[in-house]
Structures are given as C-alpha cells and as structure tokens.
Design a protein around this motif. Structure first.
Motif, PDB file in Angstrom:
ATOM      1  N   PRO A 107      18.969 -38.704  36.598  1.00  0.00           N
ATOM      2  CA  PRO A 107      20.422 -38.870  36.543  1.00  0.00           C
ATOM      3  C   PRO A 107      20.973 -38.951  35.122  1.00  0.00           C
ATOM      4  CG  PRO A 107      19.463 -40.349  38.178  1.00  0.00           C
ATOM      5  CD  PRO A 107      18.315 -39.751  37.402  1.00  0.00           C
ATOM      6  N   ASN A 108      20.119 -39.258  34.140  1.00  0.00           N
ATOM      7  CA  ASN A 108      20.595 -39.327  32.756  1.00  0.00           C
ATOM      8  C   ASN A 108      20.616 -37.945  32.102  1.00  0.00           C
ATOM      9  OD1 ASN A 108      21.682 -40.934  30.720  1.00  0.00           O
ATOM     10  ND2 ASN A 108      19.707 -41.262  29.721  1.00  0.00           N
TER      11      ASN A 108
ATOM     12  N   LYS B 204      18.400 -35.794  30.819  1.00  0.00           N
ATOM     13  CA  LYS B 204      17.677 -35.555  29.567  1.00  0.00           C
ATOM     14  C   LYS B 204      16.241 -35.117  29.860  1.00  0.00           C
ATOM     15  CE  LYS B 204      20.181 -39.178  26.998  1.00  0.00           C
ATOM     16  NZ  LYS B 204      21.143 -38.324  26.294  1.00  0.00           N
TER      17      LYS B 204
ATOM     18  N   TYR C 234       9.314 -39.815  39.596  1.00  0.00           N
ATOM     19  CA  TYR C 234       9.756 -39.341  38.286  1.00  0.00           C
ATOM     20  C   TYR C 234       9.790 -40.485  37.287  1.00  0.00           C
ATOM     21  CZ  TYR C 234      11.317 -35.138  40.692  1.00  0.00           C
ATOM     22  OH  TYR C 234      11.356 -33.984  41.422  1.00  0.00           O
ATOM     23  N   LEU C 235       9.438 -40.156  36.040  1.00  0.00           N
ATOM     24  CA  LEU C 235       9.548 -41.125  34.947  1.00  0.00           C
ATOM     25  C   LEU C 235      10.259 -40.446  33.778  1.00  0.00           C
ATOM     26  CD1 LEU C 235       8.739 -44.020  34.041  1.00  0.00           C
ATOM     27  CD2 LEU C 235       6.645 -43.008  33.075  1.00  0.00           C
ATOM     28  N   ALA C 236      11.344 -41.059  33.302  1.00  0.00           N
ATOM     29  CA  ALA C 236      12.119 -40.524  32.183  1.00  0.00           C
ATOM     30  C   ALA C 236      11.854 -41.353  30.923  1.00  0.00           C
ATOM     31  CB  ALA C 236      13.608 -40.547  32.522  1.00  0.00           C
ATOM     32  N   GLU C 237      12.433 -40.922  29.825  1.00  0.00           N
ATOM     33  CA  GLU C 237      12.341 -41.571  28.506  1.00  0.00           C
ATOM     34  C   GLU C 237      10.962 -41.327  27.888  1.00  0.00           C
ATOM     35  OE1 GLU C 237      14.876 -42.968  26.901  1.00  0.00           O
ATOM     36  OE2 GLU C 237      16.271 -42.823  28.575  1.00  0.00           O
TER      37      GLU C 237
ATOM     38  N   ASN D 237       9.266 -42.393  25.401  1.00  0.00           N
ATOM     39  CA  ASN D 237       8.353 -43.474  25.017  1.00  0.00           C
ATOM     40  C   ASN D 237       7.825 -44.243  26.229  1.00  0.00           C
ATOM     41  OD1 ASN D 237       8.605 -42.690  22.387  1.00  0.00           O
ATOM     42  ND2 ASN D 237      10.068 -44.297  21.810  1.00  0.00           N
ATOM     43  N   ALA D 238       8.585 -44.268  27.316  1.00  0.00           N
ATOM     44  CA  ALA D 238       8.059 -44.847  28.562  1.00  0.00           C
ATOM     45  C   ALA D 238       6.969 -43.944  29.138  1.00  0.00           C
ATOM     46  CB  ALA D 238       9.195 -45.050  29.577  1.00  0.00           C
TER      47      ALA D 238
ATOM     48  N   TRP E 248       3.843 -44.558  27.192  1.00  0.00           N
ATOM     49  CA  TRP E 248       3.228 -45.828  27.606  1.00  0.00           C
ATOM     50  C   TRP E 248       2.450 -45.644  28.914  1.00  0.00           C
ATOM     51  CZ3 TRP E 248       3.338 -50.479  24.929  1.00  0.00           C
ATOM     52  CH2 TRP E 248       2.833 -51.593  25.615  1.00  0.00           C
ATOM     53  N   TRP E 249       3.087 -44.985  29.870  1.00  0.00           N
ATOM     54  CA  TRP E 249       2.458 -44.735  31.170  1.00  0.00           C
ATOM     55  C   TRP E 249       1.160 -43.939  31.015  1.00  0.00           C
ATOM     56  CZ3 TRP E 249       1.625 -45.095  36.220  1.00  0.00           C
ATOM     57  CH2 TRP E 249       1.167 -43.994  36.922  1.00  0.00           C
ATOM     58  N   LEU E 250       1.214 -42.888  30.196  1.00  0.00           N
ATOM     59  CA  LEU E 250       0.032 -42.041  30.013  1.00  0.00           C
ATOM     60  C   LEU E 250      -1.074 -42.759  29.240  1.00  0.00           C
ATOM     61  CD1 LEU E 250       1.798 -38.673  29.050  1.00  0.00           C
ATOM     62  CD2 LEU E 250       0.542 -39.114  31.192  1.00  0.00           C
TER      63      LEU E 250
ATOM     64  N   MET F  58       8.251 -48.305  18.744  1.00  0.00           N
ATOM     65  CA  MET F  58       8.837 -47.276  19.602  1.00  0.00           C
ATOM     66  C   MET F  58      10.338 -47.534  19.819  1.00  0.00           C
ATOM     67  SD  MET F  58       5.878 -45.842  22.140  1.00  0.00           S
ATOM     68  CE  MET F  58       5.908 -47.159  23.328  1.00  0.00           C
ATOM     69  N   PHE F  59      10.742 -48.807  19.887  1.00  0.00           N
ATOM     70  CA  PHE F  59      12.185 -49.079  19.969  1.00  0.00           C
ATOM     71  C   PHE F  59      12.869 -48.785  18.634  1.00  0.00           C
ATOM     72  CE2 PHE F  59      11.067 -51.486  23.852  1.00  0.00           C
ATOM     73  CZ  PHE F  59      11.997 -50.914  24.707  1.00  0.00           C
TER      74      PHE F  59
ATOM     75  N   GLN G 228      13.529 -45.077  18.641  1.00  0.00           N
ATOM     76  CA  GLN G 228      14.634 -44.594  19.462  1.00  0.00           C
ATOM     77  C   GLN G 228      15.991 -45.094  18.987  1.00  0.00           C
ATOM     78  OE1 GLN G 228      14.722 -42.469  22.797  1.00  0.00           O
ATOM     79  NE2 GLN G 228      13.469 -41.731  21.137  1.00  0.00           N
TER      80      GLN G 228
END
Lengths: 201, 201
Positions: A49-50, A52, A63-66, A68-69, A72-74, A95-96, A99
């Motif tokens: 919905p964002n 990007k 689904y996973l967006a962003e 850097n998230a 992290w997941w990978l 990472m923050f 961004q």
C-alpha cells in the motif's frame, strides 16, 4: 522461491539483491519501471500500500516491505546479523540513520540528477539536501576512522544498508575525495565474498 | 540506571519515555534545549556524532541512538516485541515506514509550526510535505481498517513508534477527522496499561 519486486537502478533494491547473492538464496526478480508508475498500479498497491520497491514476496504469499526490514528478515540466523543484543541494536541504529539522515539526502539527489528534469523547486531542494548528505558522510567518516566495519568490526547488514547509496554518491554529485575512511570501507565491502555490483542481477 | 538524553516536545523522545514507563524501567532523563543548540555542543557530539535526541546511555557507558533502535533494544524479550521471525520483521517494516514516510512529513511540519518562524522556503516545504503526510496516514488507515494493532493484532513497539507523531498530527495542521480507523487505534493505544501523555515524564 521468494520474489523480489525491484528496480535495477535502486540502491534500496540493491541492498536486497546483494544480500540474497551473498547468502546464495535463489529468488525471482520482478523489474518494475518505477518512473512509469508501475509501483503505483492498483495491482501493486494491493501488495504494498505504500507503493514502493523493494518488496519481498515469501513462498507462502506474505509480503514484506522496506529494504532494511527485508535485510533483517533475510539475515536473521546468518553471519550477516550479530547475535548479541546490543550489537543487534547498533545494527538497527545505523540502518535507521541510513533511512533518515543518509538516503533522503544522498539517494534522492542521485535519483533526481539521473532520472528527472530539474525545475527550480528541485534545485532548491538539492541545495537543502547537499549539506545534509555531506553531514551524514562526515558521521560515517568519523565512525570508520578507527573501525573496519560499522558494527562489531565485522561485515553485517549495517554495512550493506549504508554501502548501497554511499558507493554511488558521486552520481548525486557528492565528492568522496576527502572521505578517506569511507573510501577504504567501500573497498573492504567490495572485497567481501560474493559481492555483486549494483546493476548486476 | 540508564540515562535518556531527551526533549519533552519530541515525539521521538516520547517513544522511549512511553516504553520505559510501560516497562517500569527507572531512568534518569536529561532535558536538552535542542532549539538552543544543546544537541550540537562538542560534549554532546562526542556522545552522538549525529547530534540528535533521543540518545540512551547504558549503565556501562555505551550509547545507543535512533529512537526506534532504542525501542528495539528496550523491548527485546518483553511482550512489546513479538518473538516470531516474520512478526519481528513486520515490526521493523512499520518502524522504517515511520521514519521514512511519516516522521519527515508529519513531525517536521508540526515542529516548524510549533517552534519556528515560517519563511517562504519553509512554506514551500510544508506544501510538499502536507500531501506526503496524508499519504502516510492513508496507508495507516487502510492497514488498521481490519486490525486492532499494527502487527499480529497486539500492542507492540510498532504501535508506540507510530503513535508518537500521529496523535499530535493536528498540531502540524493534519486533520484526522476522516481517519476513523486511525482514531480508534489512537484510543486503543491510549487505553493500554501504563500509558503516559507526551509531556509527562
């Protein structure tokens, strides 16, 4: 096999491609022409919905967006993410920083110079972003003066996140000449096993 | 006892104060007048080279910057951060959304309206940020339409991160009237045990 919704010119997409390559994880890549609105179609907005890229679709359809998230997941459970609690928080800190203080200045100016017509509003915005981008580079330079990598003296997703738009900062008109420690670190990141350049899939 | 370098009007600082209160963790708060440059002194830059608050100083003298990294550090091993790998990645997804798509638009406009003289450059920047802030609110509204909280239907640091500047968005001239799901969620967050308002220490 996971699917990565991506754009080859995007440093945020490159973060994911680089880690996937270094992890040896096979994936399907879906190239979106983000400059022609392909990340804003109803079909894509139903996925993210964002609106990007990058966006990771898992095997089970979640689904996973962003960027850097996704990193992290990978990286969870691999050598690309430290196990110790404070080190993990430091990875997130950088990472923050990436961004908030780095990407909106350095990556945005690069994208405008590479892909957009510059009007007066964009020229003014670049004047605003230029010193902020250099300020972020100075924070990195100071941190790297006595360190090989950003966290715990080992290569991690904090380095991948910051490498993505730092190594192409000259495409945004940023001169890295005085950033000696940053340039040495770029070389160290480039020398890591399995490294791929930004435009290689 | 940890020390939080903070500013009471900051939503980023409030995220940390709120979680510390809800965790029942005692801490020392150091108020910095960020509008008078107190986060840019040589002494403070030695603590956080990026010159921002909040900053957490641990008992052993280590420092952690970036509000959402501080939230993660504090929440690890508590009910405020899910244990399951994908849920944790979703928490990060929303926290990166907050710092990239929400805070630079909503929080920045609020800060300018509350604390700064508006010149033409800032007025133009607000015109640019206003629709982006509403776009972020629409992404939240859509997500919350069928959910009680952002991740896994339970209150987490993703909610704390997004609550901080959403509940004061009207101070930045954002009208939440049409955001029914967002307003219900704000009420649910406010009703959580141990909740404190932004200006309460």
């Amino acid at each position: 096999m996971p699917r990565l919704f991506d754009n080859l010119s995007s440093g945020n997409g490159y973060k994911c491609r680089l880690l996937l390559a270094q992890l040896g994880v096979p994936y399907e890549r879906v190239e979106l022409d983000i400059f022609a609105g392909e990340s804003r179609t109803p079909d894509y907005l139903a996925k993210n919905p964002n609106g990007k890229i990058p966006l990771l679709e898992l095997d089970d359809g979640r689904y996973l967006a962003e960027s850097n998230a996704i990193l992290w997941w990978l990286a969870e459970g691999t050598p690309f993410l430290p196990e110790e609690r404070f080190r993990r928080a430091e990875v997130l800190q950088w990472m923050f920083f990436e961004q908030y203080s780095h990407e909106p200045n350095i990556a945005t100016v690069r994208m405008w110079l590479m892909h957009m017509e510059l009007d007066d509003a964009k020229r003014r915005a670049i004047e605003d972003k230029r010193p902020r981008g250099y300020a972020a580079l100075r924070v990195m330079e100071q941190h790297l003066a006595a360190r090989r990598f950003f966290v715990d003296d080992r290569y991690s997703i904090a380095d991948i996140a910051l490498y993505a738009y730092t190594h192409v900062a000259p495409q945004g008109g940023f001169d890295l000449g005085d950033f000696v420690a940053v340039r040495s670190w770029l070389d160290r990141v480039r020398a890591m096993p399995g490294h791929i350049p930004i435009t290689q899939v």
